[in-house]
Design a protein around this motif. Structure first.
Motif, PDB file in Angstrom:
ATOM      1  N   LEU A   6       0.355  -1.173   1.300  1.00  0.00           N
ATOM      2  CA  LEU A   6      -0.392  -2.317   0.772  1.00  0.00           C
ATOM      3  C   LEU A   6      -1.228  -2.884   1.904  1.00  0.00           C
ATOM      4  N   GLY A   7      -2.532  -2.714   1.818  1.00  0.00           N
ATOM      5  CA  GLY A   7      -3.427  -3.194   2.856  1.00  0.00           C
ATOM      6  C   GLY A   7      -4.369  -2.113   3.334  1.00  0.00           C
ATOM      7  N   THR A   8      -5.573  -2.539   3.739  1.00  0.00           N
ATOM      8  CA  THR A   8      -6.590  -1.571   4.163  1.00  0.00           C
ATOM      9  C   THR A   8      -7.341  -2.014   5.413  1.00  0.00           C
ATOM     10  N   GLY A   9      -6.885  -3.082   6.063  1.00  0.00           N
ATOM     11  CA  GLY A   9      -7.573  -3.606   7.236  1.00  0.00           C
ATOM     12  C   GLY A   9      -7.317  -2.784   8.485  1.00  0.00           C
ATOM     13  N   GLU A  13      -5.228   0.648   8.878  1.00  0.00           N
ATOM     14  CA  GLU A  13      -5.985   1.862   9.191  1.00  0.00           C
ATOM     15  C   GLU A  13      -5.546   2.501  10.497  1.00  0.00           C
ATOM     16  N   ARG A  14      -5.306   1.679  11.521  1.00  0.00           N
ATOM     17  CA  ARG A  14      -5.024   2.195  12.855  1.00  0.00           C
ATOM     18  C   ARG A  14      -3.556   2.559  13.055  1.00  0.00           C
ATOM     19  N   VAL A  15      -2.648   1.867  12.337  1.00  0.00           N
ATOM     20  CA  VAL A  15      -1.226   2.032  12.622  1.00  0.00           C
ATOM     21  C   VAL A  15      -0.451   2.497  11.395  1.00  0.00           C
ATOM     22  N   ALA A  39      -9.595   0.883  -0.183  1.00  0.00           N
ATOM     23  CA  ALA A  39      -8.404   1.666  -0.544  1.00  0.00           C
ATOM     24  C   ALA A  39      -8.784   3.117  -0.813  1.00  0.00           C
ATOM     25  N   GLU A  40      -9.887   3.317  -1.471  1.00  0.00           N
ATOM     26  CA  GLU A  40     -10.358   4.682  -1.737  1.00  0.00           C
ATOM     27  C   GLU A  40     -10.625   5.424  -0.431  1.00  0.00           C
ATOM     28  N   ALA A  41     -11.301   4.772   0.504  1.00  0.00           N
ATOM     29  CA  ALA A  41     -11.647   5.421   1.762  1.00  0.00           C
ATOM     30  C   ALA A  41     -10.393   5.730   2.587  1.00  0.00           C
ATOM     31  N   LEU A  42      -9.459   4.785   2.656  1.00  0.00           N
ATOM     32  CA  LEU A  42      -8.256   5.003   3.455  1.00  0.00           C
ATOM     33  C   LEU A  42      -7.368   6.067   2.820  1.00  0.00           C
ATOM     34  N   GLY A  43      -7.265   6.034   1.491  1.00  0.00           N
ATOM     35  CA  GLY A  43      -6.495   7.059   0.811  1.00  0.00           C
ATOM     36  C   GLY A  43      -7.088   8.444   1.019  1.00  0.00           C
ATOM     37  N   ALA A  44      -8.401   8.544   0.919  1.00  0.00           N
ATOM     38  CA  ALA A  44      -9.064   9.847   1.096  1.00  0.00           C
ATOM     39  C   ALA A  44      -8.853  10.382   2.511  1.00  0.00           C
ATOM     40  N   ALA A  45      -8.817   9.484   3.496  1.00  0.00           N
ATOM     41  CA  ALA A  45      -8.636   9.911   4.884  1.00  0.00           C
ATOM     42  C   ALA A  45      -7.272  10.551   5.112  1.00  0.00           C
ATOM     43  N   HIS A  46      -6.300  10.222   4.248  1.00  0.00           N
ATOM     44  CA  HIS A  46      -4.950  10.748   4.424  1.00  0.00           C
ATOM     45  C   HIS A  46      -4.480  11.589   3.233  1.00  0.00           C
TER      46      HIS A  46
END
Length: 299
Positions: A6-9, A13-15, A39-46
């Motif tokens: 829960l969270g995308t800041g 992102e870093r930890v 959320a879409e961008a962070l999810g796609a990155a992983h």
């Protein structure tokens, strides 16, 4: 353990996201954020799905790792506990005592495990040091300097744009770190006196239940050249210094998540659970009252 983020800041992102993806005992199952595009961008990155429906994510996971401002975290943590999810919480648990108590009550009522990610408490060198000093006992006094430069000219910190840090300052951001070490070593606090220093700097004097006293110097506006952290305790066994942190938060979060897994599997509460998080908030709130009144406050 299937776990959602829960969270995308920057902290997520870093930890959080890299650790959830790499931890061998976890299945990183999805991301939810207040900004769907993030959320879409962070999810796609992983390689994990982004969820726009929080309740759907909570229904699909065993636990959540929360990387959100404390004023947002508290309500979502209660919601996750009600859905039966174990809780990896950030510090401080909340910005008010009632909100922190609601989190602790929800975790207890719904039988979910909780761990608050105080980074120092999960440091590789710090864990055995804290345990050893608590075992020795006989401490007379302690001192903790936590002088950050998040808001100092030239700091370049990614957390300088954090609204809650701007509003609440060092007391609520780095104060929890100092308390997370002093309390298990010197014992619970019974009284706090707070004095304002330059800018957001705050100085605290604590009286501990076992008789010891401690002083804390907290800041997010210290000059870059004059910043840094340090802690020492003095007593029957001489002087002991908290080991310097030689690793970043990534390794510490791995340990915190393993601790959450263990607490969930055994039913044994971790020392840094939501109840301890509540106690830290109670002391910080007492310090705020002391700043307003100009005198000591019982906590």
């Amino acid at each position: 353990m299937r776990i959602g983020l829960l969270g995308t800041g920057p902290w997520a992102e870093r930890v959080h996201a890299p650790v959830l993806a790499a931890h061998p005992g976890l299945e990183f199952a999805g991301v939810w954020g207040r900004r769907p595009e993030a959320a879409e961008a962070l999810g796609a990155a992983h390689g994990v799905p982004a969820h726009h429906d929080l309740d759907k994510l909570l229904g699909e996971v065993d636990a959540v790792s929360i990387a959100l401002p404390p004023s947002v975290q508290a309500g979502l943590a209660v919601r996750a506990a009600e859905a039966g999810c174990h809780l990896l919480l950030d510090k401080p648990v909340a910005l008010t005592v009632p909100d922190a108590r609601a989190v602790a009550d929800a975790a207890r009522r719904h039988g979910v495990a909780s761990v608050v990610f105080f980074t120092v408490r999960f440091g590789g060198d710090q864990i055995p040091w804290i345990a050893r000093q608590a075992e020795l006992g006989g401490w007379f006094t302690g001192r903790s300097d936590w002088l950050g430069s998040v808001f100092a000219p030239g700091s370049g910190s990614p957390y300088a744009a954090s609204p809650w840090r701007v509003e609440k300052g060092a007391l609520w951001d780095v104060g929890p770190h100092a308390l997370s070490v002093l309390l298990p070593v010197l014992g619970d606090a019974t009284r706090v006196t707070a004095v304002a220093g330059p800018l957001d700097t705050v100085h605290l004097v604590l009286r501990h239940a076992a008789g010891a006293s401690s002083t804390l110097a907290l800041s997010l506006t210290a000059p870059v050249a004059g910043g840094g952290t340090g802690m020492e305790i003095r007593g029957e066994h001489g002087v002991a210094h908290l080991p310097e942190r030689g690793e970043g938060p990534i390794a510490a979060l791995h340990r915190a998540l393993s601790a959450l897994q263990s607490a969930a599997a055994t039913g044994e509460p971790h020392a840094c659970d939501a109840e301890f998080g509540l106690r830290v908030v109670e002391i910080l709130a007492g310090a705020e009252r002391s700043l307003a009144s100009g005198g000591p406050v019982e906590v």
